[in-house]
Design an enzyme around this catalytic site. Structure first.
Site, mmCIF file in Angstrom:
data_model
loop_
_atom_site.group_PDB
_atom_site.id
_atom_site.type_symbol
_atom_site.label_atom_id
_atom_site.label_comp_id
_atom_site.label_asym_id
_atom_site.label_seq_id
_atom_site.Cartn_x
_atom_site.Cartn_y
_atom_site.Cartn_z
ATOM 1 N N ASP A 165 0.835 2.633 49.076
ATOM 2 C CA ASP A 165 1.002 1.181 49.031
ATOM 3 C C ASP A 165 -0.344 0.578 48.629
ATOM 4 O O ASP A 165 -1.403 1.142 48.928
ATOM 5 C CB ASP A 165 1.421 0.694 50.415
ATOM 6 C CG ASP A 165 1.807 -0.773 50.455
ATOM 7 O OD1 ASP A 165 3.002 -1.056 50.518
ATOM 8 O OD2 ASP A 165 0.889 -1.626 50.444
ATOM 9 N N HIS A 193 1.411 -1.471 58.662
ATOM 10 C CA HIS A 193 0.478 -2.418 59.298
ATOM 11 C C HIS A 193 0.728 -2.561 60.796
ATOM 12 O O HIS A 193 -0.047 -3.232 61.478
ATOM 13 C CB HIS A 193 0.572 -3.790 58.631
ATOM 14 C CG HIS A 193 0.200 -3.803 57.183
ATOM 15 N ND1 HIS A 193 -0.957 -3.230 56.707
ATOM 16 C CD2 HIS A 193 0.854 -4.298 56.088
ATOM 17 C CE1 HIS A 193 -1.017 -3.371 55.388
ATOM 18 N NE2 HIS A 193 0.065 -4.014 54.998
ATOM 19 N N ASP A 219 3.882 -1.834 44.901
ATOM 20 C CA ASP A 219 2.993 -2.968 44.696
ATOM 21 C C ASP A 219 1.692 -2.699 43.935
ATOM 22 O O ASP A 219 0.974 -3.664 43.639
ATOM 23 C CB ASP A 219 2.707 -3.688 46.016
ATOM 24 C CG ASP A 219 2.437 -2.764 47.180
ATOM 25 O OD1 ASP A 219 2.234 -1.558 46.957
ATOM 26 O OD2 ASP A 219 2.428 -3.252 48.330
ATOM 27 N N HIS A 269 -1.824 -1.888 49.815
ATOM 28 C CA HIS A 269 -2.540 -2.400 50.986
ATOM 29 C C HIS A 269 -2.859 -1.247 51.934
ATOM 30 O O HIS A 269 -2.036 -0.356 52.125
ATOM 31 C CB HIS A 269 -1.693 -3.455 51.704
ATOM 32 C CG HIS A 269 -1.252 -4.561 50.812
ATOM 33 N ND1 HIS A 269 0.054 -4.685 50.372
ATOM 34 C CD2 HIS A 269 -1.943 -5.579 50.245
ATOM 35 C CE1 HIS A 269 0.143 -5.750 49.581
ATOM 36 N NE2 HIS A 269 -1.052 -6.300 49.492
#
Length: 309
Positions: free
Chosen positions: A159, A117, A236, A161
């Site tokens: 991931d 991110h 995740d 996200h």
């Protein structure tokens, strides 16, 4: 198989903070018990020059000296501290070291990392510096000095996200292919355009996920020929992850990992992997997923050694 750790550099987090800092020590303990053949090394510290391959000098300086704004730190989600700076540099250095080891051995690991991110001039979502982006740029520079050709790097981000920071850093760069398979309605809510984004609905299970991964890898291969794969093996997507919203089982995540490692092995592409996110309510389940990734990785590392001349 070589793996690089930065878990001894612990962020001082306030009580009740939702980031599971303890999982890094538990992963190391699990590897010592279950996969003692994995050699673990302290991660080197990424330098300002290395970080500047993917980040602006202003961002590096403000993080390093603590002049970063309170708003920027809120976006990251950590309080600023010297320990945070050191850990972020070491986590980036671990992916650099893992990439170098992968060129020698076929497969190597960062026992943390996957900080996707972070973009060139800011962080976000528990990410300060983008380890995969810095490592990709540095491997291209080192390869260019040796071979006088441009190394092509694929960043396979699984991931849950989206890797928005990675996508923004490499936007318009044909030498790096960014692939992100993530939850459509999950963080970040303002996404960037990767070279290939695969958005999955809430509740997506093993079969749907694995089919999407198969199609994505096929699509990437039609469009790109990497000389290095950096794999973000997030834990995740697991069905009991607090932040994931997908429904992959332990077996489904193992099959996911196997497919990525097999993709690289079949084409003899060195692969470095990082752990990325994992937020199960029971931290032991996140660590179980990560240990599964290491078991698969070790199998493929052995194949590389057996195939060596």
């Amino acid at each position: 198989m070589r793996a690089f750790y930065s878990g001894q550099f612990v962020l001082p987090l306030p009580p009740g903070h939702r980031f599971p800092m303890g999982r890094y020590a538990l992963l190391r303990e699990g590897l010592e018990r279950q996969l003692s053949q994995v050699e673990m090394f302290e991660a080197p510290r990424a330098t300002d020059g290395e970080l500047a391959l993917a980040h602006t000098p202003q961002w590096i300086a403000s993080i390093s000296d603590g002049s970063v704004s309170a708003a920027a730190m809120r976006e990251i989600g950590f309080p600023w501290s010297e320990a945070m700076v050191e850990r972020s540099r070491r986590s980036t250095g671990a992916t650099i070291a893992a990439c170098r080891a992968a060129f020698a051995d076929g497969v190597s690991a960062n026992m943390a990392g996957g900080t996707h991110h972070a973009s060139a001039d800011k962080g976000g979502g528990f990410c300060v510096f983008n380890d995969a982006a810095v490592a990709a740029r540095l491997m291209q520079a080192e390869h260019g000095r040796r071979a006088r050709t441009r190394l092509q790097v694929a960043i396979v981000d699984l991931d849950v996200h989206q890797g928005n920071g990675t996508a923004s850093i490499f936007h318009g760069d044909p030498s790096v292919f960014t692939l992100s398979i993530h939850g459509q309605k999950n963080f970040p809510f303002r996404k960037e355009a990767s070279d290939l984004d695969v958005e999955l609905p809430d509740g997506c299970g093993d079969a749907e996920y694995l089919a999407a991964l198969e199609h994505a890898l096929d699509d990437m291969e039609r469009r790109f020929a990497p000389g290095l794969v950096i794999y973000l093996a997030g834990a995740d997507p697991f069905e009991r992850d607090r932040l994931g919203r997908l429904k992959l089982s332990f077996d489904g995540l193992e099959a996911r990992d196997r497919r990525v490692f097999d993709f690289a092995w079949q084409r003899r592409i060195p692969l470095a992997f990082a752990m990325a996110g994992g937020y199960a309510a029971d931290i032991a389940e996140t660590v179980q997923v990560q240990l599964g990734t290491f078991r698969v990785a070790f199998e493929y590392w052995r194949r590389w050694q057996n195939a060596a001349p």
